[in-house]
Scaffold this active site. Sequence first.
Site, PDB file in Angstrom:
ATOM      1  NE  ARG A 165      -4.085  -1.925   0.168  1.00 45.25           N
ATOM      2  CZ  ARG A 165      -3.768  -3.113   0.280  1.00 45.25           C
ATOM      3  NH1 ARG A 165      -2.944  -3.355  -0.991  1.00 45.25           N
ATOM      4  NH2 ARG A 165      -4.999  -3.319  -0.169  1.00 45.25           N
ATOM      5  CB  SER A 238      -8.997  -1.423   4.146  1.00 45.03           C
ATOM      6  OG  SER A 238      -9.182  -2.547   3.907  1.00 45.03           O
ATOM      7  CD  GLU A 334      -5.988   1.349   2.085  1.00 40.95           C
ATOM      8  OE1 GLU A 334      -6.301   0.049   1.966  1.00 40.95           O
ATOM      9  OE2 GLU A 334      -6.308   0.836   0.652  1.00 40.95           O
TER      10      GLU A 334
HETATM   11  P1  FAD Z   1      -8.559   8.196  -5.641  1.00 38.45           P
HETATM   12  O1  FAD Z   1      -9.338   8.336  -4.272  1.00 38.45           O
HETATM   13  O2  FAD Z   1      -9.415   9.530  -6.909  1.00 38.45           O
HETATM   14  O3  FAD Z   1      -6.894   9.145  -5.115  1.00 38.45           O
HETATM   15  C1  FAD Z   1      -7.002   8.644  -4.651  1.00 38.45           C
HETATM   16  C2  FAD Z   1      -5.809   8.930  -3.654  1.00 38.45           C
HETATM   17  O4  FAD Z   1      -4.569   9.063  -5.230  1.00 38.45           O
HETATM   18  C3  FAD Z   1      -5.835  10.678  -4.213  1.00 38.45           C
HETATM   19  O5  FAD Z   1      -4.724  11.266  -2.925  1.00 38.45           O
HETATM   20  C4  FAD Z   1      -5.054  11.227  -5.262  1.00 38.45           C
HETATM   21  O6  FAD Z   1      -5.008  12.512  -5.047  1.00 38.45           O
HETATM   22  C5  FAD Z   1      -4.727  10.795  -5.986  1.00 38.45           C
HETATM   23  N1  FAD Z   1      -4.385  10.459  -7.230  1.00 38.45           N
HETATM   24  C6  FAD Z   1      -5.553   9.655  -8.063  1.00 38.45           C
HETATM   25  N2  FAD Z   1      -5.564   9.768  -9.155  1.00 38.45           N
HETATM   26  C7  FAD Z   1      -4.269  10.337  -9.546  1.00 38.45           C
HETATM   27  C8  FAD Z   1      -3.451  11.028 -10.857  1.00 38.45           C
HETATM   28  N3  FAD Z   1      -3.737  10.158 -12.038  1.00 38.45           N
HETATM   29  N4  FAD Z   1      -2.121  11.518 -10.866  1.00 38.45           N
HETATM   30  C9  FAD Z   1      -1.458  11.224  -9.454  1.00 38.45           C
HETATM   31  N5  FAD Z   1      -2.551  11.694  -7.994  1.00 38.45           N
HETATM   32  C10 FAD Z   1      -3.363  10.628  -8.683  1.00 38.45           C
HETATM   33  N6  FAD Z   1      -7.340  -0.906  -2.481  1.00 38.45           N
HETATM   34  C11 FAD Z   1      -6.506  -1.959  -3.004  1.00 38.45           C
HETATM   35  O7  FAD Z   1      -5.272  -1.851  -3.120  1.00 38.45           O
HETATM   36  N7  FAD Z   1      -7.358  -2.857  -2.810  1.00 38.45           N
HETATM   37  C12 FAD Z   1      -8.482  -3.035  -2.335  1.00 38.45           C
HETATM   38  O8  FAD Z   1      -8.810  -4.336  -2.646  1.00 38.45           O
HETATM   39  C13 FAD Z   1      -9.664  -2.515  -2.325  1.00 38.45           C
HETATM   40  N8  FAD Z   1     -10.477  -2.515  -1.863  1.00 38.45           N
HETATM   41  C14 FAD Z   1     -11.511  -1.970  -2.344  1.00 38.45           C
HETATM   42  C15 FAD Z   1     -13.245  -2.193  -2.006  1.00 38.45           C
HETATM   43  C16 FAD Z   1     -14.097  -0.881  -1.492  1.00 38.45           C
HETATM   44  C17 FAD Z   1     -15.423  -0.807  -1.413  1.00 38.45           C
HETATM   45  C18 FAD Z   1     -13.399   0.362  -1.849  1.00 38.45           C
HETATM   46  C19 FAD Z   1     -14.018   2.187  -2.038  1.00 38.45           C
HETATM   47  C20 FAD Z   1     -11.670   1.210  -1.876  1.00 38.45           C
HETATM   48  C21 FAD Z   1     -11.362   0.070  -1.882  1.00 38.45           C
HETATM   49  N9  FAD Z   1     -10.446  -0.050  -2.096  1.00 38.45           N
HETATM   50  C22 FAD Z   1      -8.720  -1.196  -2.773  1.00 38.45           C
HETATM   51  C23 FAD Z   1      -9.418   1.415  -2.102  1.00 38.45           C
HETATM   52  C24 FAD Z   1      -9.025   1.596  -3.685  1.00 38.45           C
HETATM   53  O9  FAD Z   1      -9.801   1.807  -4.101  1.00 38.45           O
HETATM   54  C25 FAD Z   1      -7.843   2.112  -4.701  1.00 38.45           C
HETATM   55  O10 FAD Z   1      -7.368   2.694  -3.251  1.00 38.45           O
HETATM   56  C26 FAD Z   1      -7.807   2.484  -5.962  1.00 38.45           C
HETATM   57  O11 FAD Z   1      -6.612   2.604  -6.470  1.00 38.45           O
HETATM   58  C27 FAD Z   1      -8.893   3.999  -6.078  1.00 38.45           C
HETATM   59  O12 FAD Z   1      -8.852   4.763  -7.092  1.00 38.45           O
HETATM   60  P2  FAD Z   1      -8.716   6.130  -7.101  1.00 38.45           P
HETATM   61  O13 FAD Z   1      -8.841   6.282  -8.962  1.00 38.45           O
HETATM   62  O14 FAD Z   1     -11.154   5.740  -6.790  1.00 38.45           O
HETATM   63  O15 FAD Z   1      -8.328   7.085  -6.687  1.00 38.45           O
HETATM   64  N1  EPU Z   2     -11.176 -10.522   9.772  1.00 36.51           N
HETATM   65  C1  EPU Z   2     -11.787 -10.601  10.985  1.00 36.51           C
HETATM   66  N2  EPU Z   2     -12.694  -9.121  11.682  1.00 36.51           N
HETATM   67  C2  EPU Z   2     -13.369  -8.853   9.981  1.00 36.51           C
HETATM   68  C3  EPU Z   2     -13.167  -9.408   9.286  1.00 36.51           C
HETATM   69  C4  EPU Z   2     -12.101  -9.875   8.768  1.00 36.51           C
HETATM   70  O1  EPU Z   2     -11.723 -11.352  12.114  1.00 36.51           O
HETATM   71  O2  EPU Z   2     -14.466  -8.357  10.338  1.00 36.51           O
HETATM   72  C5  EPU Z   2     -10.234 -11.849   9.500  1.00 36.51           C
HETATM   73  C6  EPU Z   2     -10.224 -12.971   8.521  1.00 36.51           C
HETATM   74  O3  EPU Z   2     -11.227 -13.542   9.087  1.00 36.51           O
HETATM   75  C7  EPU Z   2      -9.638 -12.601   7.462  1.00 36.51           C
HETATM   76  C8  EPU Z   2      -8.301 -11.604   8.064  1.00 36.51           C
HETATM   77  O4  EPU Z   2      -9.327 -10.577   9.500  1.00 36.51           O
HETATM   78  O5  EPU Z   2      -8.359 -14.087   8.482  1.00 36.51           O
HETATM   79  C9  EPU Z   2      -8.225 -11.097   6.883  1.00 36.51           C
HETATM   80  O6  EPU Z   2      -9.688 -10.581   6.337  1.00 36.51           O
HETATM   81  P1  EPU Z   2      -9.475 -10.463   4.940  1.00 36.51           P
HETATM   82  O7  EPU Z   2      -8.908 -11.287   4.298  1.00 36.51           O
HETATM   83  O8  EPU Z   2     -11.055  -9.735   4.798  1.00 36.51           O
HETATM   84  O9  EPU Z   2      -8.364  -8.998   4.429  1.00 36.51           O
HETATM   85  P2  EPU Z   2      -8.008  -8.044   5.214  1.00 36.51           P
HETATM   86  O10 EPU Z   2      -7.157  -8.024   5.530  1.00 36.51           O
HETATM   87  O11 EPU Z   2      -8.658  -7.215   5.932  1.00 36.51           O
HETATM   88  C10 EPU Z   2      -6.651  -6.858   2.726  1.00 36.51           C
HETATM   89  C11 EPU Z   2      -6.873  -5.657   2.055  1.00 36.51           C
HETATM   90  C12 EPU Z   2      -7.923  -5.357   0.841  1.00 36.51           C
HETATM   91  C13 EPU Z   2      -8.141  -6.583   0.044  1.00 36.51           C
HETATM   92  C14 EPU Z   2      -8.016  -8.413   1.248  1.00 36.51           C
HETATM   93  C15 EPU Z   2      -8.409  -9.032  -0.113  1.00 36.51           C
HETATM   94  C16 EPU Z   2      -5.746  -4.157   3.611  1.00 36.51           C
HETATM   95  C17 EPU Z   2      -5.117  -2.599   4.144  1.00 36.51           C
HETATM   96  N3  EPU Z   2      -7.139  -4.433   2.952  1.00 36.51           N
HETATM   97  O12 EPU Z   2      -7.950  -6.925   3.898  1.00 36.51           O
HETATM   98  O13 EPU Z   2      -8.164  -3.936   0.596  1.00 36.51           O
HETATM   99  O14 EPU Z   2      -9.311  -6.639  -0.242  1.00 36.51           O
HETATM  100  O15 EPU Z   2      -7.374  -7.637   1.771  1.00 36.51           O
HETATM  101  O16 EPU Z   2      -6.663  -9.118  -0.658  1.00 36.51           O
HETATM  102  O17 EPU Z   2      -4.728  -4.120   3.305  1.00 36.51           O
HETATM  103  C18 EPU Z   2      -8.558  -1.811   0.562  1.00 36.51           C
HETATM  104  O18 EPU Z   2      -7.279  -1.751   0.275  1.00 36.51           O
HETATM  105  O19 EPU Z   2      -9.483  -1.081   0.748  1.00 36.51           O
HETATM  106  C19 EPU Z   2      -9.312  -3.166   0.477  1.00 36.51           C
HETATM  107  C20 EPU Z   2     -10.265  -3.208   0.500  1.00 36.51           C
END
Ligand code: FAD
Ligand code: EPU
Length: 338
Positions: A165, A238, A334
């Site tokens: 991240r 997250s 994050e």
């Molecule tokens: P924004 O939210 O619009 O921007 C994020 C940051 O990047 C800001 O600081 C912005 O200024 C900067 N930025 C954006 N675009 C540019 C650009 N072109 N040039 C310079 N700066 C820029 N993240 C994960 O890694 N793994 C996950 O599994 C994951 N799951 C998610 C699930 C949900 C339901 C949600 C809501 C979010 C999740 N995220 C996850 C976080 C998010 O989706 C990612 O961080 C994604 O890359 C953000 O993209 P965005 O276009 O919305 O960026």
């Molecule tokens: N868990 C709990 N309680 C909860 C949720 C999860 O105990 O409420 C336990 C689960 O049982 C599991 C562990 O926590 O053993 C990890 O949970 P999960 O697999 O859902 O992944 P996470 O670590 O919570 C991370 C990323 C997610 C990404 C998933 C899958 C971060 C901060 N978050 O979540 O990314 O989708 O792994 O790889 O690294 C994001 O960055 O926004 C995001 C959603």
Amino acid sequence: MISIQHNQSLKSYNTFKVDVCTKYFAVFNNVNELIDILNNEIIQEEKILILGEGSNILFTKYFNGIVLINNIKGIKINKETKQEAFVSVGAGENWHAFVLWSIKQGFSGIENLALIPGLVGASPIQNIGAYGVEAQEFITEVKYIDLKAKEKKILTNEECKFDYRDSIFKNKLKNKVVITEVIYRLSKKPKHNISYSVLKKELEETTQIISTESILNSVINIRNRKLPNPKEIPNGGSFFKNPLVSNTKFKTLRNKFPNIIGYKSSEKNMKIAAAWLIDNAGWKGYKKENCGVHKNQALVLINYGTATGRDILNLAMQIKKSVQQKYNITLEEEVTIL
Ligand code: FAD
Ligand code: EPU
């Protein structure tokens, strides 16, 4: 000529659906339009925020500057070998649509990253990751415009300093660049990663076939079960990162909390599931007025309707304090907080 709007609401430009305004607002469709905006007299002294889909950002107040929405489109195969394709993707392309495009071409690698909200331009910023895969494994180059020099620049994968991240864009180059294009190297042969135990289990339970498509479907199933769709329940994914602790600290914690969840991160460190820490501290499903903690994922904070960014931030700070007191661990956000 690009139009720069005044006093634009950002409610539909962030997935927390927080209602704040920005002083100035504009959309750019290509590098020339971006440069035009950057040269515009009225914004010379203004703070600049580049926004994708706003899925990793929490606005807590009026943005006193200009928000620029990245709408640079285009997906092009630059070069192909027998094994690989080098694909250049406009920063304004939707990430999940790019994943689907890649699978349609028969390419493999990024299927584990399906359904992550946001644009391709944001993918290198926090090195998006899920289900055992991170974007850094596939990014070869990132093209950007330096905001000060207004010049095109390119960084190689190594120069991006990717980590969990994290990247140079969250550190040395924070708020200094506009990412315009990202080059992805995708495999033309199946390159599957099913090391993440939840994904492996899902595949075993639903299909015996390991293919790029079955991995895609499994990831989509898991995500739909665990994570709230921001279109229905506003959230930012997250809220905190999973913290790293030394092996020694992890052992001490495990003596006190035998069910604690952690994974080996390096020889010296363990990565702890922040969701478990928050869940075990009693926060899962918590709701106060218009915000709360998701019932299936304690790491996800939710806006139930009219919460302000301040309300959500206050809740996050309460959670952070309780995790600090219970485990002596400082959670790191994050989500970008503005
Ligand atoms: P924004 O939210 O619009 O921007 C994020 C940051 O990047 C800001 O600081 C912005 O200024 C900067 N930025 C954006 N675009 C540019 C650009 N072109 N040039 C310079 N700066 C820029 N993240 C994960 O890694 N793994 C996950 O599994 C994951 N799951 C998610 C699930 C949900 C339901 C949600 C809501 C979010 C999740 N995220 C996850 C976080 C998010 O989706 C990612 O961080 C994604 O890359 C953000 O993209 P965005 O276009 O919305 O960026
Ligand atoms: N868990 C709990 N309680 C909860 C949720 C999860 O105990 O409420 C336990 C689960 O049982 C599991 C562990 O926590 O053993 C990890 O949970 P999960 O697999 O859902 O992944 P996470 O670590 O919570 C991370 C990323 C997610 C990404 C998933 C899958 C971060 C901060 N978050 O979540 O990314 O989708 O792994 O790889 O690294 C994001 O960055 O926004 C995001 C959603």
